[in-house]
Design a protein around this motif. Structure first.
Motif, PDB file in Angstrom:
ATOM      1  N   ILE A 156      93.281   9.514 -42.743  1.00 18.44           N
ATOM      2  CA  ILE A 156      93.416   8.225 -43.437  1.00 18.44           C
ATOM      3  C   ILE A 156      92.156   7.391 -43.248  1.00 18.44           C
ATOM      4  O   ILE A 156      91.639   6.782 -44.192  1.00 18.44           O
ATOM      5  CB  ILE A 156      94.657   7.481 -42.921  1.00 18.44           C
ATOM      6  N   THR A 157      91.627   7.385 -42.040  1.00 16.73           N
ATOM      7  CA  THR A 157      90.418   6.607 -41.776  1.00 16.73           C
ATOM      8  C   THR A 157      89.247   7.131 -42.593  1.00 16.73           C
ATOM      9  O   THR A 157      88.486   6.354 -43.185  1.00 16.73           O
ATOM     10  CB  THR A 157      90.097   6.657 -40.273  1.00 16.73           C
ATOM     11  N   SER A 158      89.076   8.452 -42.630  1.00 17.48           N
ATOM     12  CA  SER A 158      87.972   9.017 -43.409  1.00 17.48           C
ATOM     13  C   SER A 158      88.153   8.761 -44.893  1.00 17.48           C
ATOM     14  O   SER A 158      87.179   8.522 -45.622  1.00 17.48           O
ATOM     15  CB  SER A 158      87.869  10.519 -43.137  1.00 17.48           C
ATOM     16  N   LYS A 159      89.399   8.784 -45.367  1.00 22.16           N
ATOM     17  CA  LYS A 159      89.657   8.486 -46.774  1.00 22.16           C
ATOM     18  C   LYS A 159      89.253   7.055 -47.104  1.00 22.16           C
ATOM     19  O   LYS A 159      88.631   6.793 -48.152  1.00 22.16           O
ATOM     20  CB  LYS A 159      91.141   8.693 -47.054  1.00 22.16           C
ATOM     21  N   ILE A 160      89.563   6.146 -46.203  1.00 20.26           N
ATOM     22  CA  ILE A 160      89.207   4.747 -46.430  1.00 20.26           C
ATOM     23  C   ILE A 160      87.691   4.578 -46.375  1.00 20.26           C
ATOM     24  O   ILE A 160      87.097   3.841 -47.180  1.00 20.26           O
ATOM     25  CB  ILE A 160      89.913   3.860 -45.393  1.00 20.26           C
ATOM     26  N   LYS A 161      87.037   5.267 -45.445  1.00 18.01           N
ATOM     27  CA  LYS A 161      85.575   5.176 -45.375  1.00 18.01           C
ATOM     28  C   LYS A 161      84.926   5.719 -46.645  1.00 18.01           C
ATOM     29  O   LYS A 161      83.971   5.133 -47.172  1.00 18.01           O
ATOM     30  CB  LYS A 161      85.073   5.947 -44.156  1.00 18.01           C
ATOM     31  N   ALA A 162      85.433   6.842 -47.135  1.00 19.64           N
ATOM     32  CA  ALA A 162      84.883   7.399 -48.368  1.00 19.64           C
ATOM     33  C   ALA A 162      85.103   6.445 -49.536  1.00 19.64           C
ATOM     34  O   ALA A 162      84.231   6.278 -50.397  1.00 19.64           O
ATOM     35  CB  ALA A 162      85.532   8.755 -48.661  1.00 19.64           C
ATOM     36  N   HIS A 163      86.266   5.808 -49.558  1.00 14.18           N
ATOM     37  CA  HIS A 163      86.550   4.834 -50.610  1.00 14.18           C
ATOM     38  C   HIS A 163      85.595   3.648 -50.512  1.00 14.18           C
ATOM     39  O   HIS A 163      85.101   3.139 -51.535  1.00 14.18           O
ATOM     40  CB  HIS A 163      88.001   4.376 -50.494  1.00 14.18           C
ATOM     41  N   ALA A 164      85.322   3.210 -49.283  1.00 13.07           N
ATOM     42  CA  ALA A 164      84.390   2.097 -49.097  1.00 13.07           C
ATOM     43  C   ALA A 164      82.981   2.478 -49.540  1.00 13.07           C
ATOM     44  O   ALA A 164      82.277   1.687 -50.179  1.00 13.07           O
ATOM     45  CB  ALA A 164      84.389   1.666 -47.627  1.00 13.07           C
ATOM     46  N   GLU A 165      82.553   3.695 -49.210  1.00 16.37           N
ATOM     47  CA  GLU A 165      81.232   4.137 -49.651  1.00 16.37           C
ATOM     48  C   GLU A 165      81.159   4.215 -51.166  1.00 16.37           C
ATOM     49  O   GLU A 165      80.133   3.865 -51.770  1.00 16.37           O
ATOM     50  CB  GLU A 165      80.917   5.498 -49.029  1.00 16.37           C
ATOM     51  N   GLY A 174      91.370  15.669 -26.797  1.00 14.93           N
ATOM     52  CA  GLY A 174      92.323  15.159 -25.831  1.00 14.93           C
ATOM     53  C   GLY A 174      93.539  14.609 -26.523  1.00 14.93           C
ATOM     54  O   GLY A 174      93.524  14.209 -27.677  1.00 14.93           O
ATOM     55  N   PRO A 175      94.643  14.561 -25.823  1.00 13.75           N
ATOM     56  CA  PRO A 175      95.904  14.152 -26.453  1.00 13.75           C
ATOM     57  C   PRO A 175      96.003  12.669 -26.705  1.00 13.75           C
ATOM     58  O   PRO A 175      96.751  12.243 -27.560  1.00 13.75           O
ATOM     59  CB  PRO A 175      96.961  14.611 -25.453  1.00 13.75           C
ATOM     60  N   ASN A 176      95.292  11.848 -25.948  1.00 17.82           N
ATOM     61  CA  ASN A 176      95.446  10.404 -26.064  1.00 17.82           C
ATOM     62  C   ASN A 176      94.194   9.813 -26.691  1.00 17.82           C
ATOM     63  O   ASN A 176      93.292   9.335 -26.011  1.00 17.82           O
ATOM     64  CB  ASN A 176      95.705   9.776 -24.691  1.00 17.82           C
ATOM     65  N   VAL A 177      94.109   9.886 -27.990  1.00 19.66           N
ATOM     66  CA  VAL A 177      92.985   9.315 -28.705  1.00 19.66           C
ATOM     67  C   VAL A 177      93.376   7.929 -29.164  1.00 19.66           C
ATOM     68  O   VAL A 177      94.335   7.747 -29.905  1.00 19.66           O
ATOM     69  CB  VAL A 177      92.613  10.196 -29.920  1.00 19.66           C
ATOM     70  N   SER A 178      92.667   6.933 -28.720  1.00 13.49           N
ATOM     71  CA  SER A 178      93.023   5.562 -29.069  1.00 13.49           C
ATOM     72  C   SER A 178      92.748   5.307 -30.544  1.00 13.49           C
ATOM     73  O   SER A 178      91.731   5.710 -31.078  1.00 13.49           O
ATOM     74  CB  SER A 178      92.213   4.577 -28.209  1.00 13.49           C
ATOM     75  N   GLN A 179      93.687   4.660 -31.194  1.00 11.55           N
ATOM     76  CA  GLN A 179      93.550   4.331 -32.601  1.00 11.55           C
ATOM     77  C   GLN A 179      93.233   2.845 -32.713  1.00 11.55           C
ATOM     78  O   GLN A 179      93.999   2.003 -32.278  1.00 11.55           O
ATOM     79  CB  GLN A 179      94.837   4.664 -33.352  1.00 11.55           C
ATOM     80  N   GLU A 180      92.114   2.539 -33.316  1.00 14.83           N
ATOM     81  CA  GLU A 180      91.683   1.161 -33.437  1.00 14.83           C
ATOM     82  C   GLU A 180      91.727   0.737 -34.899  1.00 14.83           C
ATOM     83  O   GLU A 180      90.768   0.215 -35.442  1.00 14.83           O
ATOM     84  CB  GLU A 180      90.273   1.000 -32.872  1.00 14.83           C
ATOM     85  N   GLY A 181      92.846   0.974 -35.554  1.00 15.63           N
ATOM     86  CA  GLY A 181      92.984   0.581 -36.943  1.00 15.63           C
ATOM     87  C   GLY A 181      92.387   1.617 -37.874  1.00 15.63           C
ATOM     88  O   GLY A 181      91.776   2.604 -37.466  1.00 15.63           O
ATOM     89  N   TYR A 182      92.574   1.360 -39.164  1.00 14.05           N
ATOM     90  CA  TYR A 182      92.119   2.299 -40.178  1.00 14.05           C
ATOM     91  C   TYR A 182      90.907   1.790 -40.949  1.00 14.05           C
ATOM     92  O   TYR A 182      90.339   2.528 -41.742  1.00 14.05           O
ATOM     93  CB  TYR A 182      93.250   2.571 -41.172  1.00 14.05           C
ATOM     94  N   GLY A 183      90.526   0.533 -40.768  1.00  9.20           N
ATOM     95  CA  GLY A 183      89.373   0.000 -41.484  1.00  9.20           C
ATOM     96  C   GLY A 183      89.678  -0.359 -42.919  1.00  9.20           C
ATOM     97  O   GLY A 183      88.774  -0.344 -43.763  1.00  9.20           O
ATOM     98  N   SER A 184      90.933  -0.679 -43.233  1.00  5.52           N
ATOM     99  CA  SER A 184      91.265  -1.014 -44.614  1.00  5.52           C
ATOM    100  C   SER A 184      90.607  -2.308 -45.069  1.00  5.52           C
ATOM    101  O   SER A 184      90.446  -2.535 -46.273  1.00  5.52           O
ATOM    102  CB  SER A 184      92.780  -1.129 -44.774  1.00  5.52           C
ATOM    103  N   ALA A 185      90.215  -3.154 -44.115  1.00  2.00           N
ATOM    104  CA  ALA A 185      89.565  -4.408 -44.500  1.00  2.00           C
ATOM    105  C   ALA A 185      88.221  -4.178 -45.173  1.00  2.00           C
ATOM    106  O   ALA A 185      87.714  -5.049 -45.893  1.00  2.00           O
ATOM    107  CB  ALA A 185      89.377  -5.297 -43.264  1.00  2.00           C
ATOM    108  N   THR A 186      87.619  -3.000 -44.981  1.00  2.00           N
ATOM    109  CA  THR A 186      86.316  -2.726 -45.600  1.00  2.00           C
ATOM    110  C   THR A 186      86.424  -2.457 -47.092  1.00  2.00           C
ATOM    111  O   THR A 186      85.423  -2.571 -47.809  1.00  2.00           O
ATOM    112  CB  THR A 186      85.665  -1.510 -44.913  1.00  2.00           C
ATOM    113  N   VAL A 187      87.611  -2.089 -47.571  1.00  2.00           N
ATOM    114  CA  VAL A 187      87.768  -1.785 -48.992  1.00  2.00           C
ATOM    115  C   VAL A 187      88.631  -2.812 -49.712  1.00  2.00           C
ATOM    116  O   VAL A 187      88.699  -2.794 -50.943  1.00  2.00           O
ATOM    117  CB  VAL A 187      88.385  -0.380 -49.182  1.00  2.00           C
ATOM    118  N   LEU A 188      89.306  -3.673 -48.965  1.00  3.08           N
ATOM    119  CA  LEU A 188      90.148  -4.691 -49.586  1.00  3.08           C
ATOM    120  C   LEU A 188      89.487  -6.057 -49.450  1.00  3.08           C
ATOM    121  O   LEU A 188      89.087  -6.446 -48.350  1.00  3.08           O
ATOM    122  CB  LEU A 188      91.531  -4.721 -48.931  1.00  3.08           C
ATOM    123  N   PRO A 189      89.348  -6.788 -50.537  1.00  2.00           N
ATOM    124  CA  PRO A 189      88.726  -8.110 -50.439  1.00  2.00           C
ATOM    125  C   PRO A 189      89.533  -9.086 -49.598  1.00  2.00           C
ATOM    126  O   PRO A 189      88.985 -10.056 -49.081  1.00  2.00           O
ATOM    127  CB  PRO A 189      88.637  -8.570 -51.897  1.00  2.00           C
TER     128      PRO A 189
END
Length: 1058
Positions: free
Chosen positions: A366-375, A584-599
């Motif tokens: 999901i994060t990579s999809k949002i980054k690609a959308h932002a690019e 590793g099993p415990n990868v911290s998730q710091e949001g998806y970055g949707s603010a970069t593609v949404l005004p």
């Protein structure tokens, strides 16, 4: 043919055959009876003759017998000689057998002496043969690790698994278990088993998330290049998810490997006893065709049916199933990978790893999809900037696309900014509006992500069903004999599927999507922060077909709102702590970055997310097996609907209620604003001067109904809310209307039933829309009826004299407000009707069927939007009626002074009377002030009644005059000319009709200058031009210098009565 025909006779004895044929066949009977012959001879007359015949026949028979004996005598002699020779040979053979028995007895005695020595030699030959076979197998096994490595490097995982499993089985055979030279091979095969497991698992993981070579997206590219001769990839559904048959689910070692040798990953017929061994592998590594495969042509056909990843595998039941399957390419590959895990006995371990990596992987996707959308957005913006600099023609399209989400920025002709008026009233920014850029971007983003998630869920459905079927077979000891006894079983195998199931993957995937939605909405789902163990426990409750209350499987969320983007840590399922898990099993998730593609982010974006989630749920219903359908319904859709119901709608109602209150209570809400001299325009974009408050309400109603269209399930509540603030707005408009007309005579007049009826019949009201939103064009009256209606109205209004000034609306601003209010109300009514047509009928009918609330009277009928349009239009019509009657009363008020003075002028007047000047100035001023706010036909309606009332007032004023002279008549004519000029200056009024009516007044007063006889002649010729009362008034008034006989009235009455 006779019975003696077969006897051999020499050629010179052929007469015997004829003679023999004359003998009666009864003599040759098997049971000869002589009595008939004796009786015949004794009774015969010629006994001697009969005896002579018998003798002759006897001689013939004897001759025949002699010939037969002579013919067979040589054969009898030869047969006797042959029998004699046979007896001699039997005698000699008997002697030879006796000699042989003696020799065998002597040989037996000789062999018995060396029995032990021969037994030793036979045992040695058997041992050497077995050792040679074992050496051949050891030599072949030594080559297997290198061959498996080559297969792994070529991504022939299934062939490698086949080779590995059969090699393990062969190492467990009797004779090879204690071979010390094979310990290194055992160790290397064990390592290769782990390597192959992680390779298969890595490839399976890549294809689960559409990142592999044979994924659903890549398969179409392969087929276009004709690299993989398989069926075209299509959408996979649960109805076609039958990976293998029941016969292929249990792979037994004896059926696959028994009696076969391993050669280059393929199995050839043979056995240890038959002396089969491992040969060197072919250079091309391809399968050698068996005897039953056919020639090279058949082999070519088979190669076009087997996918590339199975080209080096040994034909077995699974390969045949894949070959005949019509499933898409990526589905076949996923089934192959699960089959490899089953051969390796790693289904449980693989399930545990998939569970562990599911949440971080989908988060990364999901994060990579949002980054690609932002690019992509950034590159599009740079392209737009470049196009702006270059002046490309495509700029207009891009600009129009961007401005479609914005309010118009142009100024209206009256100097007011439309955008500036509406921006302040809406509780949301333009980008967050129902058609704003943020809504469109959020919908587009979620559509693309959920489409990807659906594909991932399809893959998990395929893998989940196959793993569950395989694990159920693995857990059954009756179906696993060779694998459980010959292959080392890992500790992970005891956990069946390692916690993996379709329900688990569906729950985690929807949980991640919910976290993304919460980030977009700036809401924190506290339940979503629970660890994946709890999620797995929730998903492990496999739903049944029985009726449930849904409390166990539904995902419930509690919300709190924040202005910051929320990051939720991921708690993976820690089942496999080795090798493959690099992050590793415990990868911290710091949001998806949707603010970069949404005004902009916020709670109002839930409207744009409703339809994508609804479509996502529909797709899940077609993908998931029936027993998991409830999990799909209890996931995202229930979450979004509960969020809209519990949070968005209450927030929306509060925000829009405040906006409505501000819009209608603002001091400028009902203040007409327009530059003088500006013409009226019916288009709001081009400057229609709609009142700011009503324009704001119309904008808010459209916006709220825009939310209703975005969320059809909640359209009824939103339509009811629109009705609520439309009703409040109408009450506010009614209040403004009453403030302008309260205690004014015009308001009281239009309330009278008789006057209201005549005003409805008045042809001038054709320009007024009726209560149903249609014009009164259908009301057609004749000219005579029109004159009668005008006369009756004028009579009723004139009866109101004297008109007092305090009963009139002297403030022009109030008149302008009424004009602007009328046009604005009609604009809102038209807008409401358009909204009714655009609003779903289901929502409107649902609103109409609702029970009234506590605040409403139970006796009040149900309301709908169309009824509000009728109310708004009725009030708009009342405003126009008040304006028309007000101008008529103003005319009566000014012209009633004619009755208070004597028109005995001493000189010709150069100016009209002061009250006429005041009236014409007032008409001109009010027309200029009202003109920008109403259409031309409405101006004609407002000012069109002045001419008729002025004419009737002037005609009836003569009855109250005592005297008038020639200059007085000229003064009245000048007054009418001045009034005519003032009315003709109004563009919407028919100047010819005004001139005709006022000419009628001037003609009437000019009759006062005629002598009586000339007046009688005029009346005779124009008896219908004026009424009898009007002709009588001409005789009553005193005109200096005119003589009226005493019987003048009778003579006029006589003329009119003809």
């Amino acid at each position: 043919m006779g019975m003696f025909d077969g006897f051999p006779f020499p050629p010179d004895k052929e007469h015997l055959r004829d003679e023999l044929s004359t003998i009666d066949e009864s003599w040759a009977a098997a049971r000869f009876d002589s009595l008939p012959h004796v009786v015949r001879i004794l009774t015969s007359k010629d006994r001697e003759g009969e005896l002579q015949v018998l003798k002759e026949q006897s001689d013939v028979v004897e001759d025949v017998v002699d010939e037969v004996v002579h013919a067979y005598h040589g054969g009898f002699n030869k047969a006797i000689q042959n029998y004699s020779q046979i007896l001699r040979l039997f005698s000699e053979s008997s002697e030879s057998v006796g000699v042989l028995k003696g020799d065998l007895t002597e040989a037996k005695q000789s062999l018995g002496v060396r029995n032990k020595q021969l037994h030793q030699l036979w045992y040695r030959s058997v041992t050497l043969r077995h050792i040679i076979s074992l050496l051949d197998q050891i030599e072949g096994l030594a080559k297997v690790p290198a061959h498996i490595k080559k297969l792994i490097s070529d991504n022939q995982f299934y062939a490698a698994a086949q080779s590995l499993v059969q090699s393990a089985l062969m190492l467990e055979r009797e004779g090879l278990q204690t071979v010390g030279a094979l310990q290194d091979v055992r160790s290397e095969l064990s390592k290769l088993r782990s390597v192959l497991f992680y390779k298969v698992l890595e490839d399976l993981h890549a294809h689960l998330y559409n990142k592999g070579e044979y994924s659903s997206i890549a398969s179409s590219m392969h087929e276009k290049d004709d690299d993989v001769p398989t069926t075209t990839a299509i959408a996979f559904t649960a109805t076609t998810s039958h990976p293998v048959s029941r016969r292929t689910r249990s792979v037994r070692g004896d059926s696959m490997f028994g009696g076969q040798g391993l050669v280059d990953g393929s199995y050839r017929p043979g056995s240890i006893d038959a002396g089969s061994s491992y040969d060197g592998h072919d250079e091309d590594g391809s399968l050698e065709p068996h005897d039953n495969v056919g020639d090279a042509k058949d082999g070519k056909v088979i190669s076009h049916q087997i996918p590339l990843w199975l080209s080096s595998s040994t034909p077995d039941e699974f390969v045949e199933t894949i070959k005949k399957s019509d499933a898409p390419l990526h589905v076949k590959y996923l089934q192959t990978m699960v089959e490899c895990l089953y051969l390796l006995n790693k289904v449980a371990a693989a399930g545990a790893v998939i569970c562990q990596q599911l949440r971080p992987t989908i988060h990364e996707i999901i994060t990579s999809k949002i980054k690609a959308h932002a690019e992509f957005i950034n590159s599009s913006r740079s392209g737009i900037d470049k196009a702006t600099r270059i002046g490309n023609s495509s700029l207009h399209f891009i600009k129009g696309h961007i401005e479609s989400y914005q309010l118009p920025k142009q100024k209206r002709q009256n100097g007011m900014s439309l955008a500036g008026t509406l921006l302040a009233v809406s509780p949301v920014s333009p980008v967050m509006a129902p058609t704003g850029k943020a809504q469109a971007d959020a919908k587009e983003l979620l559509d693309s992500i959920l489409a990807n998630v659906v594909q991932i869920i399809e893959n998990h459905v395929v893998v989940g069903e196959v793993i569950q079927s395989k694990s159920s077979l693995q857990s059954n000891p009756n179906t696993q004999k060779s694998m459980s006894t010959n292959v080392n079983v890992d500790s992970e195998a005891s956990q069946v599927t390692g916690g993996y199931s379709i329900g688990f993957s569906l729950t985690v995937l929807q949980s991640e999507c919910q976290q993304l939605i919460c980030e977009i909405l700036r809401a924190t789902p506290e339940a979503a922060s629970a660890d994946a163990t709890q999620t797995a426990r929730l998903a492990s409750k496999v739903p049944t077909n029985e009726k449930r209350d849904g409390s166990e499987d539904a995902l419930t969320f509690a919300f709190r709102f924040t202005d910051a983007t929320i990051s939720v840590p991921n708690q993976g399922v820690d089942l496999v702590r080795q090798g493959w898990n690099k992050k590793g099993p415990n990868v911290s998730q710091e949001g998806y970055g949707s603010a970069t593609v949404l005004p902009e982010q916020g709670i109002y974006l839930a409207a744009s997310l409703y339809r994508p989630v609804h479509q996502f749920t529909d797709k899940l219903a077609s993908v998931l097996p029936k027993k998991y359908s409830q999990l799909g319904n209890d996931g995202l859709l229930a979450f979004v609907e509960n969020f809209v119901k519990d949070h968005l709608l209450p927030t929306m109602f509060v925000d829009y209620r405040k906006s409505v209150q501000q819009a209608i209570s603002s001091p400028a809400a009902f203040r007409p604003r327009c530059h003088p001299g500006v013409s009226y325009n019916s288009s709001i974009e081009k400057g229609r001067p709609v009142l700011q408050g009503l324009q704001a309400i119309d904008f808010l109603a459209k916006e709220v109904l825009g939310w209703a269209q975005a969320m059809p399930k909640f359209a009824a509540e939103l339509v009811m809310f629109v009705q609520t603030f439309l009703e409040r707005t109408f009450e506010r408009c009614r209040t403004s209307y009453m403030e302008a007309v309260l205690e004014k005579q015009s308001y009281m007049v239009i309330g009278r039933h008789d006057i209201d009826k005549l005003m409805r019949l008045d042809p001038a009201s054709v320009c007024l829309p009726n209560a149903l939103g249609r014009s009164n064009v259908g009301t057609i009256v004749s000219d005579t009826e029109s004159i009668e209606i005008e006369s009756e109205l004028s009579e009723l209004l004139l009866n109101l004299r004297p008109i007092k000034q305090e009963n009139l609306i002297r403030d022009d601003n109030k008149l302008v407000l009424l004009a602007s209010l009328s046009d604005s109300l009609e604009y809102v009514a038209d807008s409401i009707e358009r909204l009714v047509q655009a609003t779903p009928l289901a929502a409107l009918s649902h609103v109409g069927s609702r029970k009234p609330s506590n605040k409403q009277m139970s006796s009040s009928p149900p309301r709908d939007l169309a009824s509000f349009a009728d109310e708004y239009r009725k009030l708009a019509i009342d405003c126009l009626k008040v304006l028309r009657v007000e101008m008529q009363l103003e005319t009566i008020f000014h012209l009633q002074e004619m009755t208070y003075r004597e028109y005995l002028e001493n000189q010709d007047a150069e100016e009209p009377d002061d009250f006429v000047i005041s009236l014409t100035a007032q008409i001109t001023r009010r027309d200029e002030e009202i003109a920008p706010f109403v259409a031309g036909v409405k101006r004609n309606y407002i000012f069109g009644g002045i001419c008729s009332i002025a004419a009737n007032t002037s005609l009836k004023a003569l009855a109250d005059m005592k005297s008038i002279n020639l200059f007085g008549v000229q003064q009245i004519c000048r007054n009418s000319i001045a009034l005519e000029q003032a009315l003709a200056a109004i563009p919407s009024i028919d100047s010819e009709a005004v001139q005709q009516r006022l000419d009628h007044v001037r003609t009437y007063y000019e009759l006062l200058n005629m002598p009586f006889e000339a007046l009688l002649a005029f009346i005779t010729e124009h008896e219908h031009l004026f009424t009898a009362a009007e002709y009588a008034n001409l005789l009553k008034v005193q005109v200096p210098g005119r003589e009226i006989p005493p019987d003048a009235q009778d003579r006029v009455s006589e003329i009119l009565s003809r």
